[in-house]
Design an enzyme around this catalytic site. Structure first.
Site, PDB file in Angstrom:
ATOM      1  N   TYR A  10       0.841  -1.207   0.000  1.00  0.00           N
ATOM      2  CA  TYR A  10       0.000   0.000   0.000  1.00  0.00           C
ATOM      3  C   TYR A  10       0.880   1.262   0.000  1.00  0.00           C
ATOM      4  O   TYR A  10       0.648   2.194  -0.773  1.00  0.00           O
ATOM      5  CB  TYR A  10      -0.900  -0.045   1.226  1.00  0.00           C
ATOM      6  CG  TYR A  10      -1.917   1.071   1.326  1.00  0.00           C
ATOM      7  CD1 TYR A  10      -3.026   1.103   0.495  1.00  0.00           C
ATOM      8  CD2 TYR A  10      -1.763   2.088   2.269  1.00  0.00           C
ATOM      9  CE1 TYR A  10      -3.969   2.128   0.601  1.00  0.00           C
ATOM     10  CE2 TYR A  10      -2.701   3.104   2.378  1.00  0.00           C
ATOM     11  CZ  TYR A  10      -3.806   3.117   1.541  1.00  0.00           C
ATOM     12  OH  TYR A  10      -4.727   4.134   1.648  1.00  0.00           O
ATOM     13  N   LYS A  66       1.054   4.168  -2.891  1.00  0.00           N
ATOM     14  CA  LYS A  66       0.711   5.567  -2.619  1.00  0.00           C
ATOM     15  C   LYS A  66       1.916   6.485  -2.827  1.00  0.00           C
ATOM     16  O   LYS A  66       1.771   7.615  -3.291  1.00  0.00           O
ATOM     17  CB  LYS A  66       0.144   5.707  -1.202  1.00  0.00           C
ATOM     18  CG  LYS A  66      -1.185   4.957  -0.997  1.00  0.00           C
ATOM     19  CD  LYS A  66      -2.281   5.503  -1.897  1.00  0.00           C
ATOM     20  CE  LYS A  66      -3.632   4.877  -1.611  1.00  0.00           C
ATOM     21  NZ  LYS A  66      -4.723   5.461  -2.423  1.00  0.00           N
TER      22      LYS A  66
HETATM   23  P1  NDP Z   1     -13.511   2.281   0.539  1.00  0.00           P
HETATM   24  O1  NDP Z   1     -13.062   0.875   0.531  1.00  0.00           O
HETATM   25  O2  NDP Z   1     -14.574   2.704   1.500  1.00  0.00           O
HETATM   26  O3  NDP Z   1     -13.964   2.722  -0.935  1.00  0.00           O
HETATM   27  C1  NDP Z   1     -13.165   2.466  -2.053  1.00  0.00           C
HETATM   28  C2  NDP Z   1     -14.054   2.392  -3.269  1.00  0.00           C
HETATM   29  O4  NDP Z   1     -13.218   2.048  -4.403  1.00  0.00           O
HETATM   30  C3  NDP Z   1     -15.108   1.275  -3.140  1.00  0.00           C
HETATM   31  O5  NDP Z   1     -16.345   1.699  -3.632  1.00  0.00           O
HETATM   32  C4  NDP Z   1     -14.514   0.164  -3.994  1.00  0.00           C
HETATM   33  O6  NDP Z   1     -15.476  -0.714  -4.536  1.00  0.00           O
HETATM   34  C5  NDP Z   1     -13.847   0.982  -5.101  1.00  0.00           C
HETATM   35  N1  NDP Z   1     -12.872   0.201  -5.835  1.00  0.00           N
HETATM   36  C6  NDP Z   1     -11.985  -0.698  -5.333  1.00  0.00           C
HETATM   37  N2  NDP Z   1     -11.293  -1.267  -6.329  1.00  0.00           N
HETATM   38  C7  NDP Z   1     -11.739  -0.735  -7.489  1.00  0.00           C
HETATM   39  C8  NDP Z   1     -11.435  -0.944  -8.846  1.00  0.00           C
HETATM   40  N3  NDP Z   1     -10.510  -1.839  -9.228  1.00  0.00           N
HETATM   41  N4  NDP Z   1     -12.095  -0.221  -9.789  1.00  0.00           N
HETATM   42  C9  NDP Z   1     -13.059   0.669  -9.425  1.00  0.00           C
HETATM   43  N5  NDP Z   1     -13.396   0.900  -8.143  1.00  0.00           N
HETATM   44  C10 NDP Z   1     -12.754   0.207  -7.179  1.00  0.00           C
HETATM   45  O7  NDP Z   1     -12.187   3.146   0.754  1.00  0.00           O
HETATM   46  P2  NDP Z   1     -11.989   4.640   1.295  1.00  0.00           P
HETATM   47  O8  NDP Z   1     -13.126   5.488   0.917  1.00  0.00           O
HETATM   48  O9  NDP Z   1     -11.544   4.558   2.695  1.00  0.00           O
HETATM   49  O10 NDP Z   1     -10.700   5.050   0.443  1.00  0.00           O
HETATM   50  C11 NDP Z   1     -10.763   5.844  -0.726  1.00  0.00           C
HETATM   51  C12 NDP Z   1      -9.336   6.234  -1.105  1.00  0.00           C
HETATM   52  O11 NDP Z   1      -8.742   6.962  -0.028  1.00  0.00           O
HETATM   53  C13 NDP Z   1      -8.426   5.033  -1.361  1.00  0.00           C
HETATM   54  O12 NDP Z   1      -7.568   5.329  -2.429  1.00  0.00           O
HETATM   55  C14 NDP Z   1      -7.660   4.922  -0.071  1.00  0.00           C
HETATM   56  O13 NDP Z   1      -6.413   4.300  -0.251  1.00  0.00           O
HETATM   57  C15 NDP Z   1      -7.511   6.375   0.312  1.00  0.00           C
HETATM   58  N6  NDP Z   1      -7.231   6.577   1.727  1.00  0.00           N
HETATM   59  C16 NDP Z   1      -8.142   6.202   2.683  1.00  0.00           C
HETATM   60  C17 NDP Z   1      -7.854   6.407   4.011  1.00  0.00           C
HETATM   61  C18 NDP Z   1      -8.807   6.037   5.097  1.00  0.00           C
HETATM   62  O14 NDP Z   1      -8.419   6.207   6.271  1.00  0.00           O
HETATM   63  N7  NDP Z   1      -9.996   5.569   4.823  1.00  0.00           N
HETATM   64  C19 NDP Z   1      -6.576   7.001   4.431  1.00  0.00           C
HETATM   65  C20 NDP Z   1      -5.699   7.360   3.353  1.00  0.00           C
HETATM   66  C21 NDP Z   1      -6.039   7.148   2.055  1.00  0.00           C
HETATM   67  P3  NDP Z   1     -15.913  -2.052  -3.698  1.00  0.00           P
HETATM   68  O15 NDP Z   1     -16.199  -1.610  -2.295  1.00  0.00           O
HETATM   69  O16 NDP Z   1     -17.101  -2.553  -4.439  1.00  0.00           O
HETATM   70  O17 NDP Z   1     -14.732  -2.967  -3.760  1.00  0.00           O
END
Ligand code: NDP
Length: 247
Positions: free
Chosen positions: A155, A159
């Protein structure tokens, strides 16, 4: 204030978590939010919630790792609207484990979704933004991409790669009036962090100067600012949003 009326905004992973909050916030600013995500039910629910509130959104069930499908989809969006203004590369996953024991497939999957997915969408939109001589790309990185984390080598590498990709594309596209920035969230309350134990959440929250986890809306607010003309002299940057966790 932000002047995002009628902007065409594509948000990957926009059906849930931080991505949904971003999608919703853009729609509330008068933009047309386009969700790219994996789960049709989640997409339908997200679009309905925005529609029911009187704003505009649509969604496509697409995997950001599929280069050909992504190119086709951006082409379709451009044909339909005659422009695309903003891309938020938000889709991301974790598959944690110590490096010694990390399965090759878990390394590949995280790098492919997080980093290659960002490359795929950036490349797909770039031909339209370059032609328009205008546009904004926002990449959702993570503070883990800056500071590293035991158990998250895949991860962190993905990033960190996104932060480097942001700088390179910002340099490549700047002459055509296209800005590219990253947002590095800390601990934000979503499905991704719901997986963490209460003990871990508690210990991180204690280490955060603002003493709380962030909310998806905190990230969405920064995203709106970076997409708007209010940030017209900012490019190639990574902005941390983490309650002061890393300084
Ligand atoms: P979630 O898991 O809640 O949401 C991620 C979304 O991305 C889901 O709807 C998921 O779909 C979708 N997704 C995953 N893989 C794919 C793919 N191959 N193609 C299209 N869509 C995809 O994550 P967060 O909202 O927490 O995270 C969002 C972003 O923020 C990420 O990049 C994460 O790394 C980053 N981030 C989050 C942090 C946190 O504390 N939450 C901290 C730092 C960064 P499905 O659920 O159906 O798999």
């Amino acid at each position: 204030m932000y002047n995002l009326e009628d902007k065409i905004v594509v948000v990957t992973g926009g059906a849930r978590g931080i991505g949904f909050s971003i999608t919703q916030k853009f729609a509330k600013q008068g933009a047309i939010s386009i969700i790219l995500d994996l789960d049709q039910d989640a997409i339908d629910k997200a679009v309905k919630e925005i529609d029911d509130a009187g704003y505009r959104a649509l969604g496509y069930n697409t995997d950001v790792t599929n280069n050909k499908a992504i190119k086709k989809l951006f082409n379709k969006i451009y044909d339909e609207f005659g422009k695309i203004d903003i891309l938020v590369n938000n889709a991301g996953i974790t598959k944690d484990g110590l490096l010694m024991k990390m399965k090759e497939e878990d390394w590949d999957k995280v790098i492919t979704v997080n980093l290659k997915g960002t490359y795929n969408c950036t490349q797909a939109i770039s031909r339209y933004l370059l032609k328009q001589r205008e546009g904004v790309i926002i990449n959702i990185a993570s503070i883990i991409g800056i500071m590293g984390n035991a158990g998250q080598a895949n991860y962190a590498a993905s990033k960190g790669g996104i932060i480097a990709l942001t700088k390179s594309t910002a340099k490549e596209f700047a002459a055509r009036n296209i800005r590219v920035n990253s947002i590095a969230p800390g601990f934000i309350k979503t499905k991704m962090t719901d997986k963490l134990s209460d003990e871990i959440i508690d210990s991180y929250s204690k280490a955060i100067p603002l003493s709380r986890m962030g909310l998806p809306e905190d990230v969405a607010n920064l995203c709106i600012f970076l997409a708007s003309d209010q940030s017209s002299y900012i490019t190639g940057q990574t902005i941390n949003i983490d309650g002061g966790l890393i300084m």
